[in-house]
Write a protein that holds these residues in place. Structure first.
Motif, PDB file in Angstrom:
ATOM      1  N   SER A   1       0.994  -1.080   0.354  1.00  0.00           N
ATOM      2  CA  SER A   1       0.069   0.163  -0.382  1.00  0.00           C
ATOM      3  C   SER A   1       1.016   1.161  -0.318  1.00  0.00           C
ATOM      4  N   GLU A   2       1.906   1.556   0.454  1.00  0.00           N
ATOM      5  CA  GLU A   2       2.669   2.551   1.025  1.00  0.00           C
ATOM      6  C   GLU A   2       3.435   2.420  -0.458  1.00  0.00           C
ATOM      7  N   LYS A   3       3.909   1.508  -1.344  1.00  0.00           N
ATOM      8  CA  LYS A   3       4.211   1.450  -2.384  1.00  0.00           C
ATOM      9  C   LYS A   3       3.561   1.915  -3.544  1.00  0.00           C
ATOM     10  N   LEU A   4       2.239   1.599  -3.486  1.00  0.00           N
ATOM     11  CA  LEU A   4       1.234   2.602  -4.741  1.00  0.00           C
ATOM     12  C   LEU A   4       1.256   3.806  -3.461  1.00  0.00           C
ATOM     13  N   SER A   5       0.931   4.391  -2.742  1.00  0.00           N
ATOM     14  CA  SER A   5       1.216   5.768  -1.951  1.00  0.00           C
ATOM     15  C   SER A   5       1.599   6.015  -3.246  1.00  0.00           C
ATOM     16  N   GLN A   6       3.087   5.970  -2.948  1.00  0.00           N
ATOM     17  CA  GLN A   6       4.537   6.648  -3.588  1.00  0.00           C
ATOM     18  C   GLN A   6       4.325   6.959  -5.495  1.00  0.00           C
ATOM     19  N   VAL A   7       3.601   5.384  -5.752  1.00  0.00           N
ATOM     20  CA  VAL A   7       4.011   5.518  -7.512  1.00  0.00           C
ATOM     21  C   VAL A   7       2.378   6.671  -7.432  1.00  0.00           C
ATOM     22  N   ASN A   8       1.610   6.993  -6.475  1.00  0.00           N
ATOM     23  CA  ASN A   8       0.370   7.890  -7.125  1.00  0.00           C
ATOM     24  C   ASN A   8       0.604   8.939  -6.546  1.00  0.00           C
ATOM     25  N   LYS A   9       1.881   8.941  -5.928  1.00  0.00           N
ATOM     26  CA  LYS A   9       2.151  10.293  -5.495  1.00  0.00           C
ATOM     27  C   LYS A   9       2.387  11.011  -6.519  1.00  0.00           C
ATOM     28  N   ALA A  10       3.419   9.726  -7.439  1.00  0.00           N
ATOM     29  CA  ALA A  10       4.437  10.091  -8.185  1.00  0.00           C
ATOM     30  C   ALA A  10       3.755  10.709  -9.340  1.00  0.00           C
ATOM     31  N   LEU A  11       2.447   9.208 -10.412  1.00  0.00           N
ATOM     32  CA  LEU A  11       1.765   9.962 -11.250  1.00  0.00           C
ATOM     33  C   LEU A  11       1.120  11.397 -11.190  1.00  0.00           C
TER      34      LEU A  11
ATOM     35  N   TYR B   1       7.402  -2.699 -10.396  1.00  0.00           N
ATOM     36  CA  TYR B   1       8.401  -2.281 -11.786  1.00  0.00           C
ATOM     37  C   TYR B   1       7.662  -2.784 -12.874  1.00  0.00           C
ATOM     38  N   GLY B   2       7.514  -3.401 -13.718  1.00  0.00           N
ATOM     39  CA  GLY B   2       7.231  -3.655 -14.866  1.00  0.00           C
ATOM     40  C   GLY B   2       5.646  -2.773 -14.571  1.00  0.00           C
ATOM     41  N   LEU B   3       4.926  -1.786 -14.348  1.00  0.00           N
ATOM     42  CA  LEU B   3       4.134  -0.659 -14.570  1.00  0.00           C
ATOM     43  C   LEU B   3       5.227   0.233 -14.496  1.00  0.00           C
ATOM     44  N   ILE B   4       5.571   0.873 -13.760  1.00  0.00           N
ATOM     45  CA  ILE B   4       6.552   2.331 -13.158  1.00  0.00           C
ATOM     46  C   ILE B   4       7.151   2.691 -14.631  1.00  0.00           C
ATOM     47  N   GLN B   5       7.692   0.790 -15.440  1.00  0.00           N
ATOM     48  CA  GLN B   5       9.240   1.476 -15.292  1.00  0.00           C
ATOM     49  C   GLN B   5       9.092   1.962 -17.101  1.00  0.00           C
TER      50      GLN B   5
ATOM     51  N   THR C   1      11.395  10.628  -8.660  1.00  0.00           N
ATOM     52  CA  THR C   1      11.923  10.006  -7.627  1.00  0.00           C
ATOM     53  C   THR C   1      11.342   8.905  -6.838  1.00  0.00           C
ATOM     54  N   PRO C   2      10.341   8.973  -6.862  1.00  0.00           N
ATOM     55  CA  PRO C   2       9.459   7.828  -6.008  1.00  0.00           C
ATOM     56  C   PRO C   2       9.482   6.423  -7.179  1.00  0.00           C
ATOM     57  N   LEU C   3       9.587   6.846  -8.211  1.00  0.00           N
ATOM     58  CA  LEU C   3       9.743   5.758  -8.966  1.00  0.00           C
ATOM     59  C   LEU C   3      10.641   4.768  -8.830  1.00  0.00           C
ATOM     60  N   GLU C   4      11.775   5.531  -9.088  1.00  0.00           N
ATOM     61  CA  GLU C   4      13.071   4.883  -8.298  1.00  0.00           C
ATOM     62  C   GLU C   4      13.737   3.990  -7.817  1.00  0.00           C
ATOM     63  N   ALA C   5      12.907   4.289  -6.754  1.00  0.00           N
ATOM     64  CA  ALA C   5      13.047   3.473  -5.560  1.00  0.00           C
ATOM     65  C   ALA C   5      12.724   2.554  -6.160  1.00  0.00           C
ATOM     66  N   ILE C   6      11.311   1.763  -6.295  1.00  0.00           N
ATOM     67  CA  ILE C   6      11.189   0.553  -6.525  1.00  0.00           C
ATOM     68  C   ILE C   6      11.844   0.038  -7.698  1.00  0.00           C
ATOM     69  N   SER C   7      12.858  -1.498  -7.124  1.00  0.00           N
ATOM     70  CA  SER C   7      13.585  -2.249  -7.581  1.00  0.00           C
ATOM     71  C   SER C   7      13.409  -2.968  -8.596  1.00  0.00           C
ATOM     72  N   PRO C   8      13.518  -3.286  -9.599  1.00  0.00           N
ATOM     73  CA  PRO C   8      13.878  -4.343 -10.026  1.00  0.00           C
ATOM     74  C   PRO C   8      12.806  -5.503 -10.676  1.00  0.00           C
TER      75      PRO C   8
END
Length: 623
Positions: free
Chosen positions: A294-304, A348-352, A336-343
């Motif tokens: 959920s925290e990762k999704l929150s980061q991704v949502n804020k990034a988007l 990763y497949g969604l944000i790459q 920045t938040p997306l770069e913190a997501i490891s491969p």
């Protein structure tokens, strides 16, 4: 993961190794007769499940093991069996069982018998007796043995170590038929989901649950998330399992937001599971996992969201450097938040691809900022070059100097013209263009004037040279024309030109030369009749003479043919020739008289030369 099956039942001690053919019916009968039996069965089921999950988490190829538990008069019996193809570390297996049992309060003070067996074999090949306050170990050698005595010894050893796994409320003996120890026979599969994930540690909830069940609390058996099905846990587990698939189906920021809300709701629901529940430890780990997602999704949502704002702003050109810097910050917040997501992360497949796109946008903004800095520097450079052009303009003294001034102003104008309207330097650049363009125009005009003046001055010199050449040829008409052209060109040199003074200095001598040429032309025109008379006089059957007329006089030169006639006639002595000589003499006399008349009419001296350029006759006007 390979599924596993766990069979659980309990037995009364019996001297022989026998297995009841219908264990399920016996268990049902005992459950009907005693709540204590029911509670014990639940305990054994939970213990067996816990040990099975411990094997899955800590034993290599643990999914191939089958764990069974039974109780024989307060002594716990545990059987672990596996296919023959599985390579087993006996010490590791017993260590895992020991570690698991030590963490379970109900069994810490009980003797435990642990067996290892290959599926399909009648006898176990290893045994360990454990007491949680201390234990002893007895291991039987591997089966089969090479000699019959050893085999009999192993069978006797197993018979002395293993207890019959049947259960009865009475002390009656069971059937006389003795069978080999097989606690797996006829027991049902207690698991409903073969793909259930193993846990790395024994669940605290299971420990507490076993303790409470061991107390015989029938109420606790019926509590939600204690011994019965836990809907909150199953929902969370299903969401955790399907997370990758749900992520792959997400097509928009809205989908991700919905999934994040679902994770938060599910995580909150897990929080209601009490600490004494058998699901508590699993739920805690699952809650941690879902919270992390959920925290990762929150980061991704804020990034988007930041990227969405940045993309909207990029629809219109930035009008200042501040706007570009704000957009740069938005793209950095998205990246920045997306770069913190490891491969290897599910997201990763969604944000790459988005990360790649955002980096391109950030690079574009960075390039625009660099360009803005470039334009500001170009403006400063243009102002510096303009200062040099002003200085050279005040000291220019030649066409070359003015050409340098013009080219310098042109460099300034070109530099200011390329500064785009979106640049922060644009406004000042436009103001400077209003100031500098007239200076370029004046420099260009001055260069044009100087070029024309230089060309005209050179032409004046050439024309004057040609006029002098015609004078030398006494072609006075042409000389007059060229002197007139030279004089007119000198007068047309612009007074703004550096050649003006030089041209003015030519006007006086060129005027004098023109006047002299005009006088010569008048005089030459007056000599036209003289030349006509001379030409007529010098012409006969043979050419008698040649002549020139100038201000020095009339010069007549006897031709060789006429001089030969004169000489040959004078040398003859006969009468006939004497008459010819008289005629020649008379002709010579007449020639002299005619030339004299022409000389007097022209008021020019007369000079007659023979072939040897000797004067044979000369007369001046008035004699």
């Amino acid at each position: 993961m390979v599924g596993y099956t766990v069979h659980l039942y309990s037995t009364n001690e019996h001297p022989s190794f026998s297995v009841l053919t219908d264990t399920e019916n016996i268990i049902e009968d005992q459950q009907e007769g005693s709540m204590r039996v029911a509670v014990q069965q639940e305990d054994l089921q939970l213990l067996s499940r816990t040990l099975q999950e411990q094997f899955l988490a800590e034993v290599p190829s643990g999914e191939f093991f089958q764990i069974k538990c039974a109780v024989n008069k307060d002594e716990l019996m545990i059987l672990a069996q596996h296919p023959v193809s599985v390579k087993v570390d006996t010490q590791e297996i017993f260590a895992v069982l020991e570690e698991a049992l030590q963490s379970l309060p109900p069994y810490q003070d009980q003797p435990v018998q642990c067996f290892l067996r290959i599926v399909g074999e009648k006898l176990p090949y290893a045994k360990r007796s454990l007491t949680m306050k201390g234990y002893r170990q007895v291991e039987s050698p591997d089966i089969p043995q090479d000699n019959e005595d050893q085999e009999n010894e192993d069978t006797e050893s197993f018979s002395s170590l293993a207890l019959p796994l049947s259960y009865s409320t009475t002390t009656d003996t069971l059937e006389d038929e003795e069978e080999v120890f097989d606690p797996l026979a006829g027991t049902p599969d207690l698991l409903t989901n073969s793909s259930q994930r193993p846990l790395k540690k024994i669940l605290l909830g299971a420990v507490v649950g076993i303790s409470l069940l061991g107390s015989g609390g029938a109420y606790l058996v019926t509590r939600p998330c204690v011994m019965s099905v836990c809907q909150e846990f199953q929902t969370a587990q299903q969401l955790n399992t399907q997370f990758r698939q749900l992520i792959s189906r997400a097509r928009s920021e809205k989908d991700l937001t919905t999934l994040q809300q679902q994770l938060e709701t599910t995580t909150t629901a897990l929080g209601v599971i009490p600490a004494w529940s058998s699901y508590y430890q699993q739920a805690a780990e699952l809650k941690t996992n879902l919270s992390g997602r959920s925290e990762k999704l929150s980061q991704v949502n804020k990034a988007l969201q930041a990227a969405s704002v940045a993309e909207q702003k990029m629809q219109t050109p930035a009008t200042s450097q501040g706007e570009l810097q704000a957009r740069q910050q938005l793209w950095r917040q998205a990246i920045t938040p997306l770069e913190a997501i490891s491969p290897n992360h599910e997201l990763y497949g969604l944000i790459q691809p988005k990360l790649l796109k955002y980096r391109i946008h950030l690079q574009t903004i960075n390039q625009q900022l660099l360009a803005q800095e470039k334009w500001v520097k170009k403006l400063a450079d243009a102002k510096g070059v303009a200062s040099v052009a002003n200085k050279w303009e005040t000291t220019a003294k030649s066409l070359k100097d003015w050409q340098k001034v013009q080219s310098t102003w042109q460099v300034v104008i070109n530099a200011l013209n390329v500064i785009p309207p979106s640049s922060p330097a644009s406004q000042e650049a436009q103001q400077l263009l209003l100031e500098y363009k007239p200076k370029l125009a004046r420099a260009r005009d001055r260069v044009t004037i100087e070029q024309l003046a230089a060309k005209s001055y050179q032409q004046i010199l050439v024309i004057a040279s040609q006029a002098k050449a015609y004078e030398q040829k006494q072609e006075w008409q042409a000389a007059v024309i060229y002197w007139q052209q030279a004089l007119q060109a000198a007068k047309q040199i612009s007074n703004n030109s550096l050649y003006y003074n030089q041209a003015q200095s030519l006007i006086t001598p060129y005027s004098a030369s023109l006047q002299q040429a005009q006088e010569k032309l008048i005089l030459n025109n007056s000599w036209q009749q003289t030349r006509a008379d001379l030409n007529k006089t010098c012409s006969s059957e043979i050419r008698i003479c040649n002549f020139t007329v100038d201000d020095k006089g009339i010069i007549v030169k006897i031709t060789p043919e006429y001089e030969q006639v004169l000489q040959s006639t004078v040398s003859e002595n006969n009468a006939q020739d004497s008459e010819a000589a008289v005629g020649v003499a008379n002709h010579w006399q007449t020639l002299q008289e005619a030339l004299t008349v022409i000389s007097e009419n022209a008021n020019l001296p007369l000079f007659i030369y023979n072939v040897q350029d000797q004067v044979i006759y000369m007369r001046t006007p008035g004699e």
